[in-house]
Each structure stands twice: as structure tokens, then as C-alpha cells.
Scaffold this motif. Structure first.
Motif, PDB file in Angstrom:
ATOM      1  N   TYR A   1       0.834  -1.188   0.000  1.00  0.00           N
ATOM      2  CA  TYR A   1       0.000   0.000   0.000  1.00  0.00           C
ATOM      3  C   TYR A   1       0.876   1.247   0.000  1.00  0.00           C
ATOM      4  O   TYR A   1       1.978   1.239   0.547  1.00  0.00           O
ATOM      5  CB  TYR A   1      -0.846  -0.021   1.273  1.00  0.00           C
ATOM      6  CG  TYR A   1      -2.317  -0.199   1.048  1.00  0.00           C
ATOM      7  CD1 TYR A   1      -2.806  -0.831  -0.077  1.00  0.00           C
ATOM      8  CD2 TYR A   1      -3.230   0.291   1.984  1.00  0.00           C
ATOM      9  CE1 TYR A   1      -4.159  -0.967  -0.258  1.00  0.00           C
ATOM     10  CE2 TYR A   1      -4.586   0.144   1.811  1.00  0.00           C
ATOM     11  CZ  TYR A   1      -5.054  -0.481   0.679  1.00  0.00           C
ATOM     12  OH  TYR A   1      -6.391  -0.610   0.498  1.00  0.00           O
ATOM     13  N   THR A   2       0.363   2.322  -0.570  1.00  0.00           N
ATOM     14  CA  THR A   2       1.115   3.573  -0.535  1.00  0.00           C
ATOM     15  C   THR A   2       0.965   4.210   0.841  1.00  0.00           C
ATOM     16  O   THR A   2       0.149   3.782   1.658  1.00  0.00           O
ATOM     17  CB  THR A   2       0.572   4.572  -1.573  1.00  0.00           C
ATOM     18  OG1 THR A   2      -0.764   4.925  -1.196  1.00  0.00           O
ATOM     19  CG2 THR A   2       0.578   4.003  -2.965  1.00  0.00           C
ATOM     20  N   GLY A   3       1.768   5.237   1.089  1.00  0.00           N
ATOM     21  CA  GLY A   3       1.690   5.947   2.366  1.00  0.00           C
ATOM     22  C   GLY A   3       0.290   6.475   2.613  1.00  0.00           C
ATOM     23  O   GLY A   3      -0.260   6.341   3.704  1.00  0.00           O
ATOM     24  N   ARG A   4      -0.303   7.054   1.571  1.00  0.00           N
ATOM     25  CA  ARG A   4      -1.649   7.615   1.691  1.00  0.00           C
ATOM     26  C   ARG A   4      -2.651   6.542   2.132  1.00  0.00           C
ATOM     27  O   ARG A   4      -3.404   6.724   3.076  1.00  0.00           O
ATOM     28  CB  ARG A   4      -2.064   8.192   0.333  1.00  0.00           C
ATOM     29  CG  ARG A   4      -3.450   8.826   0.304  1.00  0.00           C
ATOM     30  CD  ARG A   4      -3.834   9.169  -1.123  1.00  0.00           C
ATOM     31  NE  ARG A   4      -2.897  10.091  -1.747  1.00  0.00           N
ATOM     32  CZ  ARG A   4      -2.964  11.419  -1.622  1.00  0.00           C
ATOM     33  NH1 ARG A   4      -3.934  11.964  -0.940  1.00  0.00           N
ATOM     34  NH2 ARG A   4      -2.069  12.191  -2.207  1.00  0.00           N
ATOM     35  N   GLU A   5      -2.617   5.391   1.441  1.00  0.00           N
ATOM     36  CA  GLU A   5      -3.568   4.325   1.762  1.00  0.00           C
ATOM     37  C   GLU A   5      -3.322   3.767   3.159  1.00  0.00           C
ATOM     38  O   GLU A   5      -4.251   3.406   3.875  1.00  0.00           O
ATOM     39  CB  GLU A   5      -3.462   3.214   0.720  1.00  0.00           C
ATOM     40  CG  GLU A   5      -3.981   3.616  -0.636  1.00  0.00           C
ATOM     41  CD  GLU A   5      -3.537   2.680  -1.749  1.00  0.00           C
ATOM     42  OE1 GLU A   5      -4.322   2.458  -2.658  1.00  0.00           O
ATOM     43  OE2 GLU A   5      -2.397   2.172  -1.699  1.00  0.00           O
ATOM     44  N   ASN A   6      -2.022   3.728   3.524  1.00  0.00           N
ATOM     45  CA  ASN A   6      -1.694   3.182   4.838  1.00  0.00           C
ATOM     46  C   ASN A   6      -2.162   4.077   5.976  1.00  0.00           C
ATOM     47  O   ASN A   6      -2.417   3.605   7.075  1.00  0.00           O
ATOM     48  CB  ASN A   6      -0.187   2.948   4.944  1.00  0.00           C
ATOM     49  CG  ASN A   6       0.180   1.523   4.603  1.00  0.00           C
ATOM     50  OD1 ASN A   6      -0.450   0.598   5.114  1.00  0.00           O
ATOM     51  ND2 ASN A   6       1.146   1.340   3.744  1.00  0.00           N
ATOM     52  N   ILE A   7      -2.281   5.378   5.721  1.00  0.00           N
ATOM     53  CA  ILE A   7      -2.787   6.276   6.760  1.00  0.00           C
ATOM     54  C   ILE A   7      -4.211   5.855   7.134  1.00  0.00           C
ATOM     55  O   ILE A   7      -4.560   5.758   8.307  1.00  0.00           O
ATOM     56  CB  ILE A   7      -2.735   7.739   6.289  1.00  0.00           C
ATOM     57  CG1 ILE A   7      -1.270   8.197   6.236  1.00  0.00           C
ATOM     58  CG2 ILE A   7      -3.537   8.640   7.233  1.00  0.00           C
ATOM     59  CD1 ILE A   7      -1.078   9.615   5.761  1.00  0.00           C
ATOM     60  N   PHE A   8      -5.006   5.542   6.114  1.00  0.00           N
ATOM     61  CA  PHE A   8      -6.389   5.136   6.392  1.00  0.00           C
ATOM     62  C   PHE A   8      -6.453   3.741   6.997  1.00  0.00           C
ATOM     63  O   PHE A   8      -7.234   3.477   7.902  1.00  0.00           O
ATOM     64  CB  PHE A   8      -7.221   5.218   5.116  1.00  0.00           C
ATOM     65  CG  PHE A   8      -7.401   6.627   4.632  1.00  0.00           C
ATOM     66  CD1 PHE A   8      -8.198   7.510   5.342  1.00  0.00           C
ATOM     67  CD2 PHE A   8      -6.750   7.079   3.505  1.00  0.00           C
ATOM     68  CE1 PHE A   8      -8.349   8.819   4.936  1.00  0.00           C
ATOM     69  CE2 PHE A   8      -6.893   8.390   3.081  1.00  0.00           C
ATOM     70  CZ  PHE A   8      -7.695   9.266   3.804  1.00  0.00           C
ATOM     71  N   LEU A   9      -5.603   2.847   6.486  1.00  0.00           N
ATOM     72  CA  LEU A   9      -5.592   1.485   7.019  1.00  0.00           C
ATOM     73  C   LEU A   9      -5.148   1.476   8.474  1.00  0.00           C
ATOM     74  O   LEU A   9      -5.812   0.900   9.349  1.00  0.00           O
ATOM     75  CB  LEU A   9      -4.657   0.607   6.180  1.00  0.00           C
ATOM     76  CG  LEU A   9      -4.528  -0.839   6.654  1.00  0.00           C
ATOM     77  CD1 LEU A   9      -5.839  -1.575   6.487  1.00  0.00           C
ATOM     78  CD2 LEU A   9      -3.436  -1.565   5.896  1.00  0.00           C
ATOM     79  N   ASN A  10      -4.043   2.167   8.735  1.00  0.00           N
ATOM     80  CA  ASN A  10      -3.507   2.205  10.094  1.00  0.00           C
ATOM     81  C   ASN A  10      -4.488   2.900  11.043  1.00  0.00           C
ATOM     82  O   ASN A  10      -4.678   2.481  12.182  1.00  0.00           O
ATOM     83  CB  ASN A  10      -2.166   2.944  10.079  1.00  0.00           C
ATOM     84  CG  ASN A  10      -1.286   2.552  11.237  1.00  0.00           C
ATOM     85  OD1 ASN A  10      -1.785   2.092  12.259  1.00  0.00           O
ATOM     86  ND2 ASN A  10      -0.001   2.747  11.097  1.00  0.00           N
ATOM     87  N   GLY A  11      -5.123   3.965  10.553  1.00  0.00           N
ATOM     88  CA  GLY A  11      -6.132   4.650  11.357  1.00  0.00           C
ATOM     89  C   GLY A  11      -7.254   3.701  11.736  1.00  0.00           C
ATOM     90  O   GLY A  11      -7.712   3.674  12.879  1.00  0.00           O
ATOM     91  N   ALA A  12      -7.677   2.873  10.764  1.00  0.00           N
ATOM     92  CA  ALA A  12      -8.756   1.920  11.027  1.00  0.00           C
ATOM     93  C   ALA A  12      -8.318   0.851  12.018  1.00  0.00           C
ATOM     94  O   ALA A  12      -9.092   0.431  12.878  1.00  0.00           O
ATOM     95  CB  ALA A  12      -9.219   1.276   9.727  1.00  0.00           C
ATOM     96  N   VAL A  13      -7.053   0.431  11.915  1.00  0.00           N
ATOM     97  CA  VAL A  13      -6.526  -0.548  12.866  1.00  0.00           C
ATOM     98  C   VAL A  13      -6.599   0.019  14.281  1.00  0.00           C
ATOM     99  O   VAL A  13      -6.892  -0.678  15.247  1.00  0.00           O
ATOM    100  CB  VAL A  13      -5.069  -0.928  12.509  1.00  0.00           C
ATOM    101  CG1 VAL A  13      -4.414  -1.682  13.641  1.00  0.00           C
ATOM    102  CG2 VAL A  13      -5.036  -1.767  11.254  1.00  0.00           C
ATOM    103  N   LEU A  14      -6.378   1.329  14.390  1.00  0.00           N
ATOM    104  CA  LEU A  14      -6.444   1.969  15.704  1.00  0.00           C
ATOM    105  C   LEU A  14      -7.866   2.384  16.057  1.00  0.00           C
ATOM    106  O   LEU A  14      -8.088   3.060  17.066  1.00  0.00           O
ATOM    107  CB  LEU A  14      -5.524   3.198  15.721  1.00  0.00           C
ATOM    108  CG  LEU A  14      -4.034   2.900  15.562  1.00  0.00           C
ATOM    109  CD1 LEU A  14      -3.248   4.172  15.310  1.00  0.00           C
ATOM    110  CD2 LEU A  14      -3.477   2.182  16.783  1.00  0.00           C
ATOM    111  N   GLY A  15      -8.831   2.007  15.215  1.00  0.00           N
ATOM    112  CA  GLY A  15     -10.236   2.234  15.548  1.00  0.00           C
ATOM    113  C   GLY A  15     -10.796   3.563  15.089  1.00  0.00           C
ATOM    114  O   GLY A  15     -11.748   4.064  15.682  1.00  0.00           O
TER     115      GLY A  15
END
Lengths: 261, 247
Positions: free
Chosen positions: B107-121
Motif C-alpha cells: 500500500y502507498t503511504g496515503r492508503e496506509n494512513i487510512f488502514l492504520n487509522g482503522a486498525v487503531l479504531g
């Protein structure tokens, strides 16, 4: 007991956005770096159908409308196999995340099943196209196909949970399951008519819940009639049983996952 | 649990089974079972550890390799379940237990911001509000649309630190993730910890004692799975450094 259920529900609410992110990711990553991208969801079943029709439609000429016969079976089979295999692999491959942050592990199974459902839904468009071209009557019973599809999703989730959990402890399961799915494909009447199986081997159909789901799909799409209730109830019961076993296994062993991955 | 306590660790012990970790294929397991060789060689990574962390406290953990620091943080963040004892956490956790934890490499940095945010709820809409701030603080710049697998370790840690702090967690856990950032970024982290994270608690593991002194106001010294000293950060760090010198 009720406290645990409430906690599970809270969990799910908190991680709803994660589930949608995971499904989005699965679908996106699948087509990343491919020129045709999501078009492959249409091309894959279409090409398979063309190949199978060329090879088998003369051999099994008594099957009316071979392309639709093949596709309606193949789609359910790939939904099940694609979803359960991906669920199995994703529990291990997502370890970097759940080893560093607490994430409910069933989310990976759900996202694998749901992302395969997205692919399935896109492939349905191909099926409708072929039905249109081959002059199949579109009947109201197509709507009733949603029930067997729903049962397939539940069954896939249950099986995914079971083999996903086993795969954490024994990575052999992955290889074993690949062989099993091949066997499953040949045992199901996907590309051949079900009556070519001799009576003494009929049991490979009668005990397989997927066999009935295939039948229900063909009733709705190809033959334009409603499936018989027993054909729906047996796989429904099987799906719920698999789901319960899967949930039980995950709950029991998930705390030990981290020691094995 | 009083209102000010955000983490309460009560008599936690963690046992690892050394032989258990080796078998991950069926053949080996069956052979071992037949030979009756499924022995249990146990190893206690933590012994009766109890601690309380209050709101806003910045706590550093020091100790040699294998002292149980990371194990303790994993138990607090819920990744690992303790063999004995219990952990109560009161508030939102943002654990950075390893470099780029919660990232997908493709995933790109941009996509990972949303993914990681979702992992943190946190949902997509919440994260898009914080998006610009995250990108700016992490100094990722044009690399935001490059897959994370091509990032350097410094870029990874900058991005994950930016995400974890932007969501205003009650508790931030940092396990050796700042050591790869350069001096200027470490200064920025310290500033950010003082400003927007002043109400948040910090659990910090680092082998650099000076970093612990710099970021924390309390320290806990772990040795072979037990707490041997805890208190004001400079006092504990002095003791620890004296001990290390005499090894």
C-alpha cells in the motif's frame, strides 16, 4: 456470558471501519500493477467458460445451454474456494499487524470472504450477459438465488475460520487444502452433468453441502424455477454447524496464535 | 481503579513454552507425540509484575536484552495474554510496538494512513480530517503516493509516529521506534509529546538511556522479568547506568 457478548459487539462496532478498509485493501491489492485491473473479474470467468465450453459442450451435449450451466456452478465454487483459501492464508500473512496491535482476528476471515463476494458479484454480470446472449428467460426466481449465496457465505466463513486456525499451528494445512479444493472441483458437477456419477458413488454428492447450493443456483438461473426446500435446508444446517465449530476453535486457540507465527 | 489510573498491571506473569514454539508442521508434531517428546520446557519472561500508570505520566522502561520490557508492553497493549495476573486499561491505546506496525507493504503511504487509522479504531472520515497534518508532520512529502515497501526505516517510523499521535490517544506505547529517526525528528517528537500529548500517558522503551531521560519523567528498571526499581527518571537511570558499567 452476556458481558462477553456485549464486549464482542462493541468490538465489532469499533472495528467496522477496519473491516471495510480490509475488504477495500483485498480488492485493490488483487488488481494492483495489472493493466486491465478490475476487468479481470469479468475476464476470468468468461475465459474459463469459453475454454470449458469448447472442450466439453460436445462431450456433454445433452446438457442444455452448457455455458450457463458451467458458469452458474463455477461461480459458487470459486466463491467458496477463493474465500476460504484467502481466509486461511490471511490469518498468517496479517501477523505483522496483529502481533503489534490488538485486532480481532475474525476480521481477516470476514474480509477475505467479503472481498471474494465482491468479485463474485462482478462475475454475476458476466453470467447475466451470457444468459442474455443465449436467450435464457430471466425469471423472478433469480432473486431467490440470494438465499443459497448467503448460505455459501456463511459456509465459507465457517470453513475459513476452521482451516485458518489450523493453518496457524500447522502450515501443512495450506498445501493440503490446495489438493482438497482440486478434489472438490472434480467431485462437484461443475463442468459435467450430475447423472454421470454411478449410483454407488452418489454419496460424494449427497453429503456435500456445496452440491445442493450448485443445484439451487442452477434452478434459479438456468431452469427458471424455485429450488426444493430440502435442497436449501441441508446446506443451511451444514453452514451453521461449520460456523459454530469455526467460532469455537478461534475463541479457544486465538490467544496462542502469537506463539506460533 | 481510581479515575487517574490509566493502566493497572496486577501480578502479571508470562510463561513461554520453548518447545511449543518450534513445531509448526504436522509431521514433526506427530513424530514428537509418538515419541512422547512433547516436553514442556518453560521460561518465565515476567514474574509477578505489578505497576500503575497515571494519566499524563511519561514512563520509560530500562533493562538489558531479555529483561521482559517488550513482553510487558505487548501484554499491556492486548497482543499477548498473560499466563497469570490481569491488566486493566482505561482509555484509547496507540501502540507502536515495531517499525511500521499496521502497515501494508504494497500500500502507498496515503492508503496506509487510512488502514492504520482503522486498525487503531478510527474511521475514514476522521482520518481524512487529520490527513494533511499527518503528512506535514511526517515530512514524507511526495513519497506519500509511493508504496511503503520502498520507504526507509526512518520514513516508516516518522509516518507511524505521526499517525499514532494525530489520533490523540490516551496512552501511547513506543518500543524502540524513535531510535531510527534523525536528531531533528526526535526533537520534533519531543515537542509534540509536550504540546498535544501533555494529557496522554507514554510508555517508552529504548536502549538509549539519554532518550529515556529526555522524554520521560518516571522510569522502571526491569531485570530478568521482575521490576527491581522504579521512581524518578534520573535517579533510576543513574542506578541503571552504574549497573551496566560494572557488568
Amino acid at each position: 456470558m452476556s458481558e462477553i457478548q456485549i464486549k464482542g459487539l462493541n468490538d465489532f462496532n469499533k472495528y467496522k471501519s477496519l473491516l471495510s478498509e480490509l475488504v477495500r485493501k483485498d480488492v485493490k491489492i488483487k488488481y494492483r500493477n495489472s493493466v486491465l485491473g478490475v476487468l479481470w473479474s469479468f475476464l476470468d470467468p468468461l475465459l474459463r467458460m469459453v475454454v470449458m465450453t469448447i472442450i466439453f459442450s460436445t462431450l456433454f451435449h445433452r446438457v442444455q445451454n452448457y455455458p450457463v450451466y458451467y458458469l452458474s456452478g463455477q461461480l459458487i465454487y470459486s466463491l467458496f474456494v477463493g474465500g476460504s483459501s484467502q481466509a486461511m492464508r490471511s490469518m498468517v500473512s496479517s501477523a505483522t499487524i496483529w502481533k503489534s496491535i490488538y485486532v480481532p482476528k475474525y476480521l481477516y476471515v470476514l474480509s477475505a470472504v467479503l472481498s471474494n463476494f465482491v468479485t463474485f458479484s462482478l462475475s454475476l454480470i458476466v453470467l447475466f450477459g451470457i444468459m442474455f446472449v443465449t436467450n435464457v428467460h430471466f425469471t423472478v426466481y433469480i432473486i431467490f438465488a440470494s438465499l443459497p449465496v448467503l448460505i455459501t457465505l456463511v459456509l465459507t466463513t465457517g470453513v475459513g475460520l476452521i482451516i485458518g486456525t489450523l493453518n496457524i499451528f500447522f502450515r501443512d494445512v495450506e498445501h493440503l487444502y490446495n489438493v482438497f479444493t482440486l478434489l472438490l472441483m472434480y467431485s462437484l458437477p461443475i463442468f459435467y452433468p450430475e447423472d454421470i456419477i454411478p449410483a454407488s458413488f452418489k454419496f460424494i454428492h449427497t453429503y456435500n453441502p456445496l452440491f445442493y447450493l450448485l443445484k439451487c443456483m442452477r434452478d434459479c438461473f438456468l431452469y427458471g424455477k424455485l429450488y426444493s426446500l430440502p435442497d436449501l435446508i441441508f446446506p443451511a444446517i451444514a453452514a451453521v454447524v461449520f460456523l459454530i465449530i469455526g467460532i469455537f476453535m478461534l475463541k479457544r486457540y486465538q490467544d496462542r496464535f502469537i506463539l506460533y507465527v | 481503579m481510581s479515575k487517574d489510573t490509566v493502566i493497572e498491571v496486577d501480578n502479571v506473569s508470562m510463561e513461554f513454552n520453548l518447545s511449543e514454539e518450534k513445531t509448526d508442521n504436522l509431521k514433526e508434531f506427530v513424530i514428537k507425540l509418538l515419541k512422547k517428546e512433547v516436553r514442556f520446557q518453560s521460561f518465565w519472561a515476567l514474574n509477578n509484575v505489578s505497576l500503575k500508570i497515571n494519566r499524563g505520566e511519561k514512563v520509560g522502561f530500562v533493562g538489558l536484552n531479555g529483561a521482559g520490557k517488550s513482553t510487558l508492553l505487548k501484554i499491556i497493549s492486548g497482543v499477548l495474554k498473560p499466563t497469570k495476573g490481569s491488566v486493566k486499561v482505561n482509555g484509547d491505546l496507540a501502540p507502536l510496538l515495531s517499525l511500521g506496525s499496521g502497515f501494508d507493504n504494497n500500500y502507498t503511504g496515503r492508503e496506509n494512513i487510512f488502514l492504520n487509522g482503522a486498525v487503531l479504531g478510527h474511521s475514514r472520515t476522521e482520518m481524512s480530517k487529520k490527513f494533511d497534518d499527518i503528512v506535514e508532520f511526517s515530512e514524507i512529502g511526495d513519497f506519500i503516493d509511493v508504496p511503503v515497501k520502498n520507504y526507509s526505516s526512518g520514513m516508516r517510523s516518522r509516518l507511524s509516529f505521526s499517525i499514532a499521535t494525530s489520533i490523540n490517544p490516551d496512552i501511547l506505547i513506543l518500543d524502540e521506534v524513535l531510535s531510527v529517526g534523525d536528531m531533528s525528528f526526535q526533537r520534533k517528537c519531543k515537542e509534540r509529546m509536550n504540546n498535544m500529548m501533555s494529557d496522554a500517558s507514554l510508555l517508552f522503551v529504548s536502549h538509549s538511556v539519554s532518550q529515556v531521560r529526555n522524554l520521560c519523567d518516571k522510569a522502571i528498571w526491569l531485570h530478568k522479568g521482575s521490576i527491581i526499581a522504579s521512581g524518578e527518571v534520573n535517579e533510576i537511570c543513574d542506578q541503571y547506568e552504574a549497573y551496566v558499567k560494572n557488568l
